[in-house]
Design an enzyme around this catalytic site. Sequence first.
Site, PDB file in Angstrom:
ATOM      1  N   PRO A   2       0.819  -1.216   0.000  1.00 16.86           N
ATOM      2  CA  PRO A   2       0.000   0.000   0.000  1.00 16.86           C
ATOM      3  C   PRO A   2       0.850   1.261   0.000  1.00 16.86           C
ATOM      4  O   PRO A   2       1.786   1.385   0.776  1.00 16.86           O
ATOM      5  CB  PRO A   2      -0.819  -0.102   1.285  1.00 16.86           C
ATOM      6  CG  PRO A   2      -0.186  -1.145   2.104  1.00 16.86           C
ATOM      7  CD  PRO A   2       0.638  -2.012   1.202  1.00 16.86           C
ATOM      8  N   GLU A   3       0.551   2.169  -0.907  1.00 17.72           N
ATOM      9  CA  GLU A   3       1.197   3.476  -0.899  1.00 17.72           C
ATOM     10  C   GLU A   3       0.197   4.502  -0.368  1.00 17.72           C
ATOM     11  O   GLU A   3      -0.912   4.157   0.037  1.00 17.72           O
ATOM     12  CB  GLU A   3       1.683   3.826  -2.314  1.00 17.72           C
ATOM     13  CG  GLU A   3       2.868   2.954  -2.729  1.00 17.72           C
ATOM     14  CD  GLU A   3       3.880   3.708  -3.605  1.00 17.72           C
ATOM     15  OE1 GLU A   3       4.018   4.932  -3.436  1.00 17.72           O
ATOM     16  OE2 GLU A   3       4.510   3.063  -4.449  1.00 17.72           O
ATOM     17  N   HIS A 100      -5.083 -15.237   9.044  1.00 18.69           N
ATOM     18  CA  HIS A 100      -4.108 -14.147   9.178  1.00 18.69           C
ATOM     19  C   HIS A 100      -4.674 -12.949   9.932  1.00 18.69           C
ATOM     20  O   HIS A 100      -4.064 -11.899   9.971  1.00 18.69           O
ATOM     21  CB  HIS A 100      -3.594 -13.712   7.804  1.00 18.69           C
ATOM     22  CG  HIS A 100      -2.803 -14.775   7.118  1.00 18.69           C
ATOM     23  ND1 HIS A 100      -1.657 -15.311   7.659  1.00 18.69           N
ATOM     24  CD2 HIS A 100      -3.004 -15.432   5.950  1.00 18.69           C
ATOM     25  CE1 HIS A 100      -1.181 -16.245   6.853  1.00 18.69           C
ATOM     26  NE2 HIS A 100      -1.984 -16.336   5.807  1.00 18.69           N
ATOM     27  N   ARG A 122       1.882 -11.162   5.834  1.00 19.54           N
ATOM     28  CA  ARG A 122       3.347 -11.127   5.945  1.00 19.54           C
ATOM     29  C   ARG A 122       3.839 -10.434   7.209  1.00 19.54           C
ATOM     30  O   ARG A 122       5.021 -10.464   7.508  1.00 19.54           O
ATOM     31  CB  ARG A 122       3.939 -10.467   4.688  1.00 19.54           C
ATOM     32  CG  ARG A 122       3.621 -11.303   3.444  1.00 19.54           C
ATOM     33  CD  ARG A 122       4.306 -10.771   2.217  1.00 19.54           C
ATOM     34  NE  ARG A 122       5.761 -10.808   2.342  1.00 19.54           N
ATOM     35  CZ  ARG A 122       6.591 -10.339   1.419  1.00 19.54           C
ATOM     36  NH1 ARG A 122       6.112  -9.795   0.327  1.00 19.54           N
ATOM     37  NH2 ARG A 122       7.883 -10.407   1.591  1.00 19.54           N
TER      38      ARG A 122
END
Length: 287
Positions: A2-3, A100, A122
Amino acid sequence: MPELPEVETVRRGLTPVLEGARLSRVRINRPDLRFPFPERFVERLEGATVMRIDRRAKYLLMPLSTGETWITHLGMTGRFTLDGTLLGEFEEAAPIAGKHEHFSGCAIRDGAATRIGYADARRFGFMGLISSDQIETHPWFAGLGPEPLGNGFSGAHLVEAFADKKQNIKVSLLDQRIVAGLGNIYVCEALYRARISPLVAAGSVSKSRLERLATEVRNVLNDAIAAGGSTLRDFANAEGGQGYFQHRFDVYGREGEPCRGVTCTGVVARIVQGGRSTFYCPSCQKR
Ligand SMILES: [Zn+2]
């Protein structure tokens, strides 16, 4: 990863649910993400009201009624999920974000609860709780440059920040002390839109071209945010949704493909600068 526009899209998606809501039934399913969760994290969130949701660079900041600010960085794969079904305050809700999901809770407003999950496959994301009056001096925020969509960012700011700078403009623009939250994708796209070569020394670019660059930085971010707005439904749908939107990029990821410039016959090239890929059109970004 994500930016800024993706984080801004998440902020806008969470705001209607979390702003003014009291946090309840908070749970963490492991002791850490990238960093350990803060001490007594659950107890410090339980019962607190979220005053609003802000964004600084790629951080989400939620000032709480307790005087602390709940901070989340989404890392590479972090995502909030919402169960849009409004529950009664004491109704149990099933987990929605799968194995997750590392954090969950309920946002309660007007006696109805919305379930919030945070999933991060992650685990490069992290959460923190910082006293609200110490945000600016905290290491995560101290030294950050102006927000690219805020009033402090302009051509004049770039002229000052780039004065006598020998470093190439691509790597210079990624410097978070010069502008906060601007990542690799949008630096490539903004330089393309401004027709500036990523190879030129930052200090050698004229004031008028830096003004154009500042405008194009804002334009490309605003376009991406506007495109992200249309995926809010997916984002709120949680697991199985599309995740972050796929914005149409002009150069990023397009090595070997034709330049989109109407009169340009160039081909998008990829080079490596400062360890990161730069995509650009050598024909229309000559200098
Ligand atoms: Zn071109």
